[in-house]
Design a protein around this motif. Sequence first.
Motif, PDB file in Angstrom:
ATOM      1  N   GLY A   1      32.656  53.332  11.539  1.00 25.46           N
ATOM      2  CA  GLY A   1      32.809  54.833  10.868  1.00 25.46           C
ATOM      3  C   GLY A   1      32.117  55.872  10.976  1.00 25.46           C
ATOM      4  N   SER A   2      30.716  55.444  12.315  1.00 24.87           N
ATOM      5  CA  SER A   2      30.632  56.559  13.002  1.00 24.87           C
ATOM      6  C   SER A   2      29.129  55.948  14.160  1.00 24.87           C
ATOM      7  CB  SER A   2      29.145  57.203  11.811  1.00 24.87           C
ATOM      8  OG  SER A   2      28.091  57.060  11.726  1.00 24.87           O
ATOM      9  N   ARG A   3      28.530  57.248  14.849  1.00 30.00           N
ATOM     10  CA  ARG A   3      28.328  56.657  16.208  1.00 30.00           C
ATOM     11  C   ARG A   3      26.459  56.283  15.112  1.00 30.00           C
ATOM     12  NH1 ARG A   3      26.190  58.372  21.360  1.00 30.00           N
ATOM     13  NH2 ARG A   3      24.058  58.767  20.907  1.00 30.00           N
ATOM     14  N   GLU A   4      26.345  56.126  14.444  1.00 29.75           N
ATOM     15  CA  GLU A   4      25.139  55.490  13.378  1.00 29.75           C
ATOM     16  C   GLU A   4      25.409  54.678  12.804  1.00 29.75           C
ATOM     17  OE1 GLU A   4      26.101  59.520  13.084  1.00 29.75           O
ATOM     18  OE2 GLU A   4      24.778  60.507  14.120  1.00 29.75           O
ATOM     19  N   LYS A   5      26.265  53.906  12.060  1.00 32.46           N
ATOM     20  CA  LYS A   5      26.690  53.463  12.428  1.00 32.46           C
ATOM     21  C   LYS A   5      27.020  52.110  12.974  1.00 32.46           C
ATOM     22  CE  LYS A   5      27.973  53.562   7.600  1.00 32.46           C
ATOM     23  NZ  LYS A   5      27.202  53.356   6.187  1.00 32.46           N
ATOM     24  N   TYR A   6      27.063  52.137  14.225  1.00 35.66           N
ATOM     25  CA  TYR A   6      27.654  51.572  15.509  1.00 35.66           C
ATOM     26  C   TYR A   6      26.341  51.473  16.033  1.00 35.66           C
ATOM     27  CZ  TYR A   6      28.378  50.428  19.986  1.00 35.66           C
ATOM     28  OH  TYR A   6      27.819  49.475  21.356  1.00 35.66           O
ATOM     29  N   LEU A   7      25.510  52.210  15.617  1.00 39.33           N
ATOM     30  CA  LEU A   7      23.849  52.040  16.180  1.00 39.33           C
ATOM     31  C   LEU A   7      22.864  51.049  15.666  1.00 39.33           C
ATOM     32  CD1 LEU A   7      22.699  55.400  17.845  1.00 39.33           C
ATOM     33  CD2 LEU A   7      23.433  53.219  19.385  1.00 39.33           C
ATOM     34  N   GLU A   8      23.387  51.245  14.246  1.00 39.00           N
ATOM     35  CA  GLU A   8      22.375  50.400  13.327  1.00 39.00           C
ATOM     36  C   GLU A   8      23.355  49.171  13.503  1.00 39.00           C
ATOM     37  OE1 GLU A   8      23.033  50.246   8.427  1.00 39.00           O
ATOM     38  OE2 GLU A   8      23.535  52.246   8.743  1.00 39.00           O
ATOM     39  N   ALA A   9      24.890  48.804  13.492  1.00 42.63           N
ATOM     40  CA  ALA A   9      25.574  47.154  13.452  1.00 42.63           C
ATOM     41  C   ALA A   9      24.589  46.633  14.622  1.00 42.63           C
ATOM     42  CB  ALA A   9      26.503  47.461  14.259  1.00 42.63           C
TER      43      ALA A   9
ATOM     44  N   ASP B   1      38.895  46.911  26.762  1.00 42.59           N
ATOM     45  CA  ASP B   1      40.163  46.277  26.028  1.00 42.59           C
ATOM     46  C   ASP B   1      40.036  46.683  24.735  1.00 42.59           C
ATOM     47  OD1 ASP B   1      40.452  44.789  28.425  1.00 42.59           O
ATOM     48  OD2 ASP B   1      39.725  43.088  28.063  1.00 42.59           O
ATOM     49  N   TYR B   2      39.021  47.079  24.106  1.00 39.61           N
ATOM     50  CA  TYR B   2      39.142  47.600  22.427  1.00 39.61           C
ATOM     51  C   TYR B   2      38.932  48.593  21.846  1.00 39.61           C
ATOM     52  CZ  TYR B   2      37.473  42.989  22.340  1.00 39.61           C
ATOM     53  OH  TYR B   2      37.291  41.465  22.606  1.00 39.61           O
ATOM     54  N   GLY B   3      39.292  49.337  23.144  1.00 39.09           N
ATOM     55  CA  GLY B   3      39.383  50.717  23.182  1.00 39.09           C
ATOM     56  C   GLY B   3      38.589  51.840  23.729  1.00 39.09           C
ATOM     57  N   SER B   4      39.062  53.058  23.959  1.00 43.66           N
ATOM     58  CA  SER B   4      37.578  54.318  23.657  1.00 43.66           C
ATOM     59  C   SER B   4      36.529  54.369  23.402  1.00 43.66           C
ATOM     60  CB  SER B   4      38.293  55.208  24.374  1.00 43.66           C
ATOM     61  OG  SER B   4      37.968  56.198  23.001  1.00 43.66           O
ATOM     62  N   PRO B   5      35.493  54.844  24.099  1.00 37.11           N
ATOM     63  CA  PRO B   5      33.719  54.524  23.614  1.00 37.11           C
ATOM     64  C   PRO B   5      34.514  55.260  22.180  1.00 37.11           C
ATOM     65  CG  PRO B   5      33.642  55.376  25.271  1.00 37.11           C
ATOM     66  CD  PRO B   5      34.677  54.783  25.885  1.00 37.11           C
TER      67      PRO B   5
ATOM     68  N   GLN C   1      37.826  43.914  14.500  1.00 35.45           N
ATOM     69  CA  GLN C   1      38.285  44.804  15.780  1.00 35.45           C
ATOM     70  C   GLN C   1      36.551  44.648  15.697  1.00 35.45           C
ATOM     71  OE1 GLN C   1      40.868  44.603  17.379  1.00 35.45           O
ATOM     72  NE2 GLN C   1      40.549  46.694  19.088  1.00 35.45           N
ATOM     73  N   ALA C   2      35.671  45.144  14.984  1.00 35.41           N
ATOM     74  CA  ALA C   2      34.490  45.775  14.951  1.00 35.41           C
ATOM     75  C   ALA C   2      33.826  44.479  15.675  1.00 35.41           C
ATOM     76  CB  ALA C   2      33.454  46.703  13.732  1.00 35.41           C
ATOM     77  N   ARG C   3      33.991  43.560  14.720  1.00 32.81           N
ATOM     78  CA  ARG C   3      33.777  41.620  15.206  1.00 32.81           C
ATOM     79  C   ARG C   3      34.021  41.833  16.563  1.00 32.81           C
ATOM     80  NH1 ARG C   3      35.982  39.156  11.383  1.00 32.81           N
ATOM     81  NH2 ARG C   3      37.619  37.811  12.646  1.00 32.81           N
TER      82      ARG C   3
ATOM     83  N   GLU D   1      37.010  55.527  20.058  1.00 40.09           N
ATOM     84  CA  GLU D   1      38.220  54.639  19.321  1.00 40.09           C
ATOM     85  C   GLU D   1      37.042  53.337  18.467  1.00 40.09           C
ATOM     86  OE1 GLU D   1      42.084  55.486  21.469  1.00 40.09           O
ATOM     87  OE2 GLU D   1      41.190  53.662  22.531  1.00 40.09           O
ATOM     88  N   ILE D   2      35.952  52.789  19.583  1.00 44.06           N
ATOM     89  CA  ILE D   2      35.080  51.701  19.284  1.00 44.06           C
ATOM     90  C   ILE D   2      34.209  51.760  17.971  1.00 44.06           C
ATOM     91  CG2 ILE D   2      33.320  49.973  20.143  1.00 44.06           C
ATOM     92  CD1 ILE D   2      35.012  49.771  22.795  1.00 44.06           C
ATOM     93  N   ILE D   3      34.019  53.386  18.109  1.00 41.13           N
ATOM     94  CA  ILE D   3      32.599  53.802  17.594  1.00 41.13           C
ATOM     95  C   ILE D   3      32.916  54.248  16.444  1.00 41.13           C
ATOM     96  CG2 ILE D   3      30.689  55.814  16.781  1.00 41.13           C
ATOM     97  CD1 ILE D   3      30.500  55.901  19.990  1.00 41.13           C
ATOM     98  N   LYS D   4      34.429  54.013  16.056  1.00 42.50           N
ATOM     99  CA  LYS D   4      35.904  54.638  14.190  1.00 42.50           C
ATOM    100  C   LYS D   4      35.458  53.260  14.242  1.00 42.50           C
ATOM    101  CE  LYS D   4      38.586  58.528  15.312  1.00 42.50           C
ATOM    102  NZ  LYS D   4      40.029  59.297  16.132  1.00 42.50           N
ATOM    103  N   GLU D   5      35.448  52.070  14.546  1.00 46.69           N
ATOM    104  CA  GLU D   5      35.447  51.295  13.962  1.00 46.69           C
ATOM    105  C   GLU D   5      34.310  51.037  12.944  1.00 46.69           C
ATOM    106  OE1 GLU D   5      37.935  49.040  13.988  1.00 46.69           O
ATOM    107  OE2 GLU D   5      39.725  50.589  15.028  1.00 46.69           O
TER     108      GLU D   5
END
Length: 798
Positions: free
Chosen positions: A778-786, A766-770, A733-735, A772-776
């Motif tokens: 792990g956290s907001r910080e992990k999303y920003l790091e990705a 299509d992949y969920g709410s913001p 999902q994150a991919r 839900e997407i960030i949860k994929e």
Amino acid sequence: MLDKKTLSERDICTKFITPAIEKAGWDKMSQYLEEVSFTDGKIYVRGRITARGEQKRADYILYFKPNIPIAIIEAKDNRHRVGAGMQQALNYARILDIPCVFSSNGDGFLFHDRTATDGNLETELALDAFPTPEMLWEKYKTFKGIVTPEAERITIQDYYFDGSGRKPRYYQQIAINRTVEAIAKSQNRILLVMATGTGKTYTAFQIIHRLWKSGAKKRILFLADRNALIDQTRRGDFKHFRDKMTVVKQRQVDKSYEIYLALYQGLSGSTEDANIYKQFSPDFFDLIIIDECHRGSAKEDSAWREILSYYKNATHIGLTATPKETKETSNIEYFGDPVYTYSLKQGIDDGFLAPYRVIRIGLDIDLEGWRPPKGFKDKNGKVVEDRIYNRTDFDTNLVVEERRKLVVKKISEFLKGYDRFAKTIVFCCDIEHAEAMTSLLRNENADIAGENYKYVMQITGDNDEGKRELDNFINPEEKYPVIATTSELMTTGVDAQTCKVIVLDSEIKSMTKFKQIIGRGTRINEEYGKLYFTILDFRNVTDLFADKDFDGDPIRVKPVSEETDLVDIIDEEETDTTPIIDEITGAEIEIAKPAPRYPQNETSSTVQEGPREKVFVNGINVSVLVSREMYFDNQGKPITTSLKDHTKKIIHEQFASLDEFLRKWNNMEKKEALIEELQNQGVLVEALYDAVGREVDLFDLICHVAYDQPPLTRKERANNMKKRNYFTKYGEQARKVLEALLDKYADEGIENIESMEVLKVKPLTDYGSPVEIIKEFGSREKYLEALKDLEKELYKSA
């Protein structure tokens, strides 16, 4: 124990700086403000999209009274030295006209005293040793030269506040304070220079109010030379004077008022009976405001100067956007050097005035000239004089019908591609030209003008219906008229807040007139989407932007001892043809025109009776030879080098090598911040996109233009990254989310995927709410790091 080094700048302010200034006796409710934004932020035009630049913001401004800022403090966190903010604070203090400047990191203060003469320019103060309001007020008085109790009493008089929250902008505040302070020190001739659209009338109102309330001035006369200026003033900013104010009309002199508004034409005439101003005693008024003082009484020999001479004991304040300095006319000679100048460039840089785009359209006969074939006849069957006709002839001596039609076609094409209901002023050579252009514009836009002929209106001094439509043209809520053709009437005194297009099809050599015309477009009206305007220039008039006098301070030209010329030069701007109407009887008042000082030789062969008759021709092929947009640097001057060389110079000043630029790019948290930084330095991003390609990333644009690297399109960068199978290290999902972000980048650019708002639009939704997407991730910080890793990989090949 509290570790200061871990605190943010805001924490330092809250825990250390604010308590220190309050302990020194500064009242939070009336004597200091925190995080004060004193500009709106420059407007940048990106195609049809506009964005605001960074506002200038002071951490603290301290006031002795609400209208008198006397100190500024720039704060830094404790990881900085105590004086680290001084340079920025000094710059703001210079802009804001403030004498006392402080920098602090929470340990103490570095104090820069702009009034110091003993060598103690900067001193360090302990946190508990911040100066009291009274101490800094004494510094301010020294800075301003206020030495008497009477001058101090006048200076501290408050502004007018109507409860609406409106208060003077910083530059208006400076203009008001300097004027009041000058009068408090017995200066009787004062000049204020403020660009069109910056609120000269509101500034004048506040000056009058403070002087009137303090008792320094008891009877005030506001002088103008056009009905529109008087009417706008009375109904606008001066309305707060209510029953204390009157408009002087011919044959009606009521001496019971305190604020008088008057037209020069209404006060004077060709006979002694018509000189209404003499019904007041010479000492009746003690303050006279002269609006648009570059006109009317600007000349020493002007008939209207007699009015100012009659009231010579009053204080005279001249207001203008365009001070006139020629060998015949000098505002500075009469008023002295301006006490304050706020220019068009400053207004645009601060975001209070609209920036402009310039599109120059060069026609072949304008640029190459036109010579009639042997025996060529005009429309009346007369042979046209054999010579080369050029741009200065067209529409004044020689009318080429095909030229007019082509100009109209290009105007209409622009509006059709931009906004057909964008308020537009077409400046023509004379009334005949304006009348003809009105008809041609209606024909070219018959689909709209056929339904409502007011789509195009001639607004000139001789056209009564057009003049009646002037108020509708400048009213943002009125749809019609859309296009106004004019010659002189709309060059000044027209508050057209939503004018989005100015067309120049007239030879304009006067810098004063040029500035006034440009001023018709500089007002901002965000409610109606007016944030910039476009100039369509058919006559190369915009060459005047390159003139050193365009945005410089006025320089006196007229020598003190020079004898005036024997031939009286009539200023076109003094000959307003707007009729003056008696508001009681409704009759038109006859105004005597000033007679020439010297009789003309009636037998001279050079004297021409009436206007020269125009020659009308047709059947001539006219085409557009060149059409291009002019670009301006961040000093407001036209760029004369190539766009590539201009950009390369700016980039190389910031980054000496490609490696240095790459390091900065990769280390920026948000690329948009670097883009904004480069724009502030003068990089013309939109123009580069037009020159290189819209599909290219800004990163590639800069690398290509500044460092000669081959550019990749966004799609090419995205595809190169996909080939490296970079996303396999993420969950399914994150991919998918990262792949969607990459596609978004390929379509729209890097700035759009850096915002969290991107998670709220297709295809990301299509992949969920913001959440839900960030949860994929792990956290907001992990999303920003990705996201950061995605960007690094995206530019890896560079």
